[in-house]
Design a protein around this motif. Structure first.
Motif, PDB file in Angstrom:
ATOM      1  N   GLU A  29       4.291  43.272  65.998  1.00  0.00           N
ATOM      2  CA  GLU A  29       5.022  42.621  64.916  1.00  0.00           C
ATOM      3  C   GLU A  29       4.566  43.232  63.600  1.00  0.00           C
ATOM      4  O   GLU A  29       3.362  43.379  63.378  1.00  0.00           O
ATOM      5  N   SER A  30       5.525  43.585  62.740  1.00  0.00           N
ATOM      6  CA  SER A  30       5.192  44.324  61.529  1.00  0.00           C
ATOM      7  C   SER A  30       5.181  43.423  60.300  1.00  0.00           C
ATOM      8  O   SER A  30       6.050  42.573  60.120  1.00  0.00           O
ATOM      9  N   ALA A  31       4.184  43.672  59.444  1.00  0.00           N
ATOM     10  CA  ALA A  31       4.008  42.851  58.248  1.00  0.00           C
ATOM     11  C   ALA A  31       5.188  43.001  57.293  1.00  0.00           C
ATOM     12  O   ALA A  31       5.664  42.011  56.721  1.00  0.00           O
ATOM     13  N   ASP A  32       5.670  44.232  57.127  1.00  0.00           N
ATOM     14  CA  ASP A  32       6.775  44.420  56.181  1.00  0.00           C
ATOM     15  C   ASP A  32       8.074  43.824  56.700  1.00  0.00           C
ATOM     16  O   ASP A  32       8.801  43.149  55.972  1.00  0.00           O
ATOM     17  N   ASN A  65      -2.819  40.540  70.818  1.00  0.00           N
ATOM     18  CA  ASN A  65      -2.926  39.822  69.536  1.00  0.00           C
ATOM     19  C   ASN A  65      -3.837  40.520  68.533  1.00  0.00           C
ATOM     20  O   ASN A  65      -4.149  39.951  67.483  1.00  0.00           O
ATOM     21  N   ASP A  66      -4.301  41.741  68.854  1.00  0.00           N
ATOM     22  CA  ASP A  66      -5.143  42.474  67.919  1.00  0.00           C
ATOM     23  C   ASP A  66      -4.321  42.923  66.712  1.00  0.00           C
ATOM     24  O   ASP A  66      -3.128  43.248  66.832  1.00  0.00           O
ATOM     25  N   LEU A  67      -4.972  42.984  65.561  1.00  0.00           N
ATOM     26  CA  LEU A  67      -4.323  43.535  64.377  1.00  0.00           C
ATOM     27  C   LEU A  67      -4.427  45.055  64.386  1.00  0.00           C
ATOM     28  O   LEU A  67      -5.439  45.617  64.839  1.00  0.00           O
ATOM     29  N   VAL A  68      -3.368  45.720  63.924  1.00  0.00           N
ATOM     30  CA  VAL A  68      -3.343  47.180  63.810  1.00  0.00           C
ATOM     31  C   VAL A  68      -3.862  47.498  62.410  1.00  0.00           C
ATOM     32  O   VAL A  68      -3.108  47.563  61.447  1.00  0.00           O
ATOM     33  N   ARG A  69      -5.169  47.689  62.303  1.00  0.00           N
ATOM     34  CA  ARG A  69      -5.816  47.731  60.985  1.00  0.00           C
ATOM     35  C   ARG A  69      -5.689  49.110  60.321  1.00  0.00           C
ATOM     36  O   ARG A  69      -6.654  49.854  60.178  1.00  0.00           O
ATOM     37  N   VAL A  70      -4.467  49.415  59.972  1.00  0.00           N
ATOM     38  CA  VAL A  70      -4.155  50.621  59.204  1.00  0.00           C
ATOM     39  C   VAL A  70      -3.699  50.160  57.826  1.00  0.00           C
ATOM     40  O   VAL A  70      -2.757  49.380  57.706  1.00  0.00           O
ATOM     41  N   TYR A  71      -4.396  50.640  56.781  1.00  0.00           N
ATOM     42  CA  TYR A  71      -4.044  50.238  55.425  1.00  0.00           C
ATOM     43  C   TYR A  71      -2.854  51.066  54.933  1.00  0.00           C
ATOM     44  O   TYR A  71      -3.011  52.238  54.582  1.00  0.00           O
ATOM     45  N   GLY A  72      -1.678  50.442  54.963  1.00  0.00           N
ATOM     46  CA  GLY A  72      -0.472  51.116  54.504  1.00  0.00           C
ATOM     47  C   GLY A  72       0.261  50.275  53.478  1.00  0.00           C
ATOM     48  O   GLY A  72      -0.107  49.126  53.184  1.00  0.00           O
ATOM     49  N   SER A  73       1.331  50.832  52.951  1.00  0.00           N
ATOM     50  CA  SER A  73       2.106  50.121  51.942  1.00  0.00           C
ATOM     51  C   SER A  73       2.759  48.869  52.491  1.00  0.00           C
ATOM     52  O   SER A  73       3.103  47.949  51.725  1.00  0.00           O
ATOM     53  N   ASP A  74       2.929  48.791  53.802  1.00  0.00           N
ATOM     54  CA  ASP A  74       3.496  47.597  54.412  1.00  0.00           C
ATOM     55  C   ASP A  74       2.632  46.362  54.170  1.00  0.00           C
ATOM     56  O   ASP A  74       3.127  45.232  54.225  1.00  0.00           O
TER      57      ASP A  74
END
Length: 659
Positions: free
Chosen positions: A463-466, A525-534
């Motif tokens: 599931e994507s934050a943006d 349920n892990d977070l994809v911890r990539v710091y992006g503009s999203d």
């Protein structure tokens, strides 16, 4: 020509211009002359290495000859509807003048050549005659050159024009009723060129293999103090079997062009940024308007409404894209609302029965991409149009379509039915799912797997934050639209859904230890911890709490992450995959995401920081305040532009940033 004679001619021409003839015809706003350099000459039929002038939705465009070229006329046309676009001509409307009494040619010396908002202009002089050529579009079908003559003495002159087609076996010249007709192998399109006065078509046509000449069939009578006008008309018909070209009133067309562009430019007074000189803000806004309107294409073929292509400088972008369209429409709303409405309609012309809107659409619908959609910003764009115009009829027209599109996301892209959606595809491929995000090669998608939701419906396994921030904002916007058109019950339901989704976004996608929003895996349920503009999209949408926002802002303003020389890259500077030049979505600054970043700061009260980042986006992007085109993306470390020039959503983002 002897230098002394040349200087005398220039002085004579300037005196004639000061008398009011040429200046009265063009009335340029000097602040916006040559905002972009429109000079160039194609080295091949597909050369796009320089800027081209388009307007009014036309599919054919022109340029000024290279600097130092002393000949008359213009370069072109470039016909964008021939395949992916190609030059059909190299030279257009070159003048051939002769004194009818002495039968001597009249040599002309150029005195200026400019690109102005809505037209190209070239001015020339001789000892007896001053001439201006103004190229503009009467409508999406007709490019006109208004040729104005002023004489220092009573005289008659013979007038002709010469055109040179691109030496190419793919086109053919013929003549019909005093017009030059150019046709193209493998295409039904027709380019017709005529020469006439304001009272009648007139011309004798001479054809050669790669050029043509049209002469007026009677001399033009010139009287001192009066302006005589001749018109060159070049019309592009995409498909004569189905098109019904709009006629051009050549006498009234110039005044209509000036009125239309005066309307566009009048809105420049509303563009401002704290700490930036208003002249700079309006210069950038004018360039952005010229860029968007230069990419405007009228309804033709299987495109049923006008819209804006991403960039005429890239042969891959000869159609309308959904995500781009929403951004274009939001920016156009403030100065070209009719085009903004049509831009939205163009995409929804192809809405499927289940509510899906395709990724992109073309002149030939067989090329439309149904493998994926694009991030849901259509309601945001529609609401921007309403806020700019107060047009409730447009809200009523779009509401049910927007609702169906919004519901489609949860029906086709919510694998675990938890109220948070995923990007996906209709064909189950990872590449199409990445396309649907708009961020094709973003690092956060490097390890995705696809999950089947149903027939023709697949999701990424995250599931994507943006995406969910956009969908949350859509619920709020649908509530506002529903209330505006009298659907109070719908409005209450949308607000109820939005409140629940806001809680889900905070609970599922926010990492309290790192103070940032991330995508989340479906199974683990892990977070994809990539710091992006999203990660700042939930702030743009207002889905974060004040405390969460404070932590996200700290990350956004970290110079080792996103507060770079040109701020807000799509991947944090300290990420090992950071690639600011060739990374595409792995480090360059994309202006839409940077605009969302500035808007996110503003939404949570960080006005000073928002102003600082916005000024850097204007001042540190190379060429934005000068003549360079606006690029697809930029290097966050140097501000250098890369990928496609004349990129529409970059222009749209600057307009939104400054408005």
């Amino acid at each position: 020509m002897h230098a002394q004679l040349k200087n005398m001619i220039i002085v004579a021409g300037l005196l004639l211009a000061c008398a009011g003839g040429m200046a009265q015809a063009t009335e340029p706003d000097a602040r916006y002359l040559d905002v972009m350099d429109m000079h160039g000459m194609p080295a091949s039929p597909v050369d796009r290495s320089f800027n081209i002038f388009f307007d009014a939705g036309a599919w054919h465009g022109y340029s000024l000859p290279p600097k130092g070229d002393e000949g008359t006329g213009f370069v072109g046309p470039f016909v964008h509807s021939l395949g992916d676009g190609r030059w059909a001509g190299k030279q257009f409307a070159r003048l051939v003048l002769r004194d009818a009494a002495s039968h001597r040619d009249i040599p002309l010396v150029p005195i200026e050549s400019h690109a102005a908002p809505g037209y190209l202009v070239r001015r020339f002089v001789s000892p007896d005659v001053s001439v201006s050529q103004i190229l503009f579009f009467a409508n999406s079908w007709h490019a006109l050159v208004r040729v104005e003559f002023k004489a220092a003495r009573t005289m008659d002159i013979d007038v002709g024009i010469v055109g040179q087609v691109m030496p190419d076996e793919a086109s053919h010249l013929a003549t019909h009723d005093g017009e030059v007709v150019q046709t193209f192998a493998g295409s039904p399109s027709v380019l017709s060129t005529s020469l006439h006065t304001d009272t009648a078509n007139a011309g004798h046509v001479t054809l050669a293999r790669a050029d043509y000449r049209i002469d007026l069939n009677r001399s033009l009578h010139l009287v001192p103090g009066q302006t005589a006008v001749v018109y060159v008309d070049q019309m592009l018909t995409y498909n004569p079997q189905s098109d019904k070209p709009q006629a051009a009133n050549v006498v009234a067309a110039w005044a209509h062009n000036r009125e239309r562009w005066a309307g566009y430019l009048a809105s420049l007074s509303s563009y401002h940024l704290a700490g930036l000189p208003d002249d700079t803000a309006r210069h950038v806004a004018a360039k952005a308007m010229i860029t968007l309107l230069g990419n405007w294409r009228a309804a033709r073929g299987d495109l049923h409404h006008d819209g804006v292509i991403p960039s005429y400088s890239n042969p891959d972008f000869n159609g309308f894209w959904a995500w781009d369209s929403w951004k274009h429409a939001a920016a156009l709303a403030s100065f070209a609302p009719d085009l903004a409405r049509d831009q939205v309609r163009a995409m929804f012309d192809y809405q499927a029965a289940d509510g899906m809107v395709p990724d992109c659409i073309y002149l030939d619908k067989s090329g439309n991409n149904w493998r994926d959609s694009k991030p849901p910003l259509a309601t945001w764009a529609t609401l921007a149009i309403y806020r700019a115009t107060g047009d409730k009829a447009f809200l009523s027209e779009m509401y049910d379509k927007l609702v169906r599109y919004h519901r489609w996301w949860f029906a086709a892209r919510d694998h675990d039915h938890n109220g948070l959606a995923e990007y996906g595809a209709t064909d189950g491929t990872a590449i199409a799912a990445k396309w649907e995000s708009g961020m094709d090669n973003a690092v956060r998608f490097d390890s995705i797997a696809m999950q089947k939701n149903g027939q023709g419906a697949w999701s990424m396994d995250q599931e994507s934050a943006d995406l969910n921030a956009y969908l949350y904002q859509e619920k709020l916007d649908l509530a506002e639209i529903a209330k505006a058109i009298g659907k109070e019950g719908d409005a209450r339901q949308w607000l109820k859904e939005a409140a629940a989704m806001r809680k889900a976004i905070q609970a599922r996608l926010y990492d309290p230890h790192r103070g940032y929003f991330f995508d989340a895996r479906l199974v683990s349920n892990d977070l994809v911890r990539v710091y992006g503009s999203d990660g700042w999209a939930p702030l743009w949408a207002g889905a974060a709490s004040a405390e969460e926002a404070a932590h996200v802002v700290r990350v956004m303003l970290d110079p080792n992450k996103f507060a770079t020389y040109l701020p807000f890259p799509t991947l944090a500077k300290d990420d090992p995959h950071f690639s600011p030049v060739n990374g595409y979505w792995r480090g360059p600054v994309w202006l839409d995401q940077a605009y969302f970043g500035v808007a996110a700061l503003r939404r949570y009260g960080y006005a000073k920081q928002a102003d600082d980042m916005a000024r850097r986006l204007v001042l540190n992007a190379r060429g934005v305040t000068t003549q360079a085109p606006m690029y697809e993306n930029y290097d966050p470390l140097t501000g250098q532009g890369y990928q496609s020039a004349n990129f529409s959503w970059a222009a749209a983002s600057y307009l939104l940033l400054l408005h």
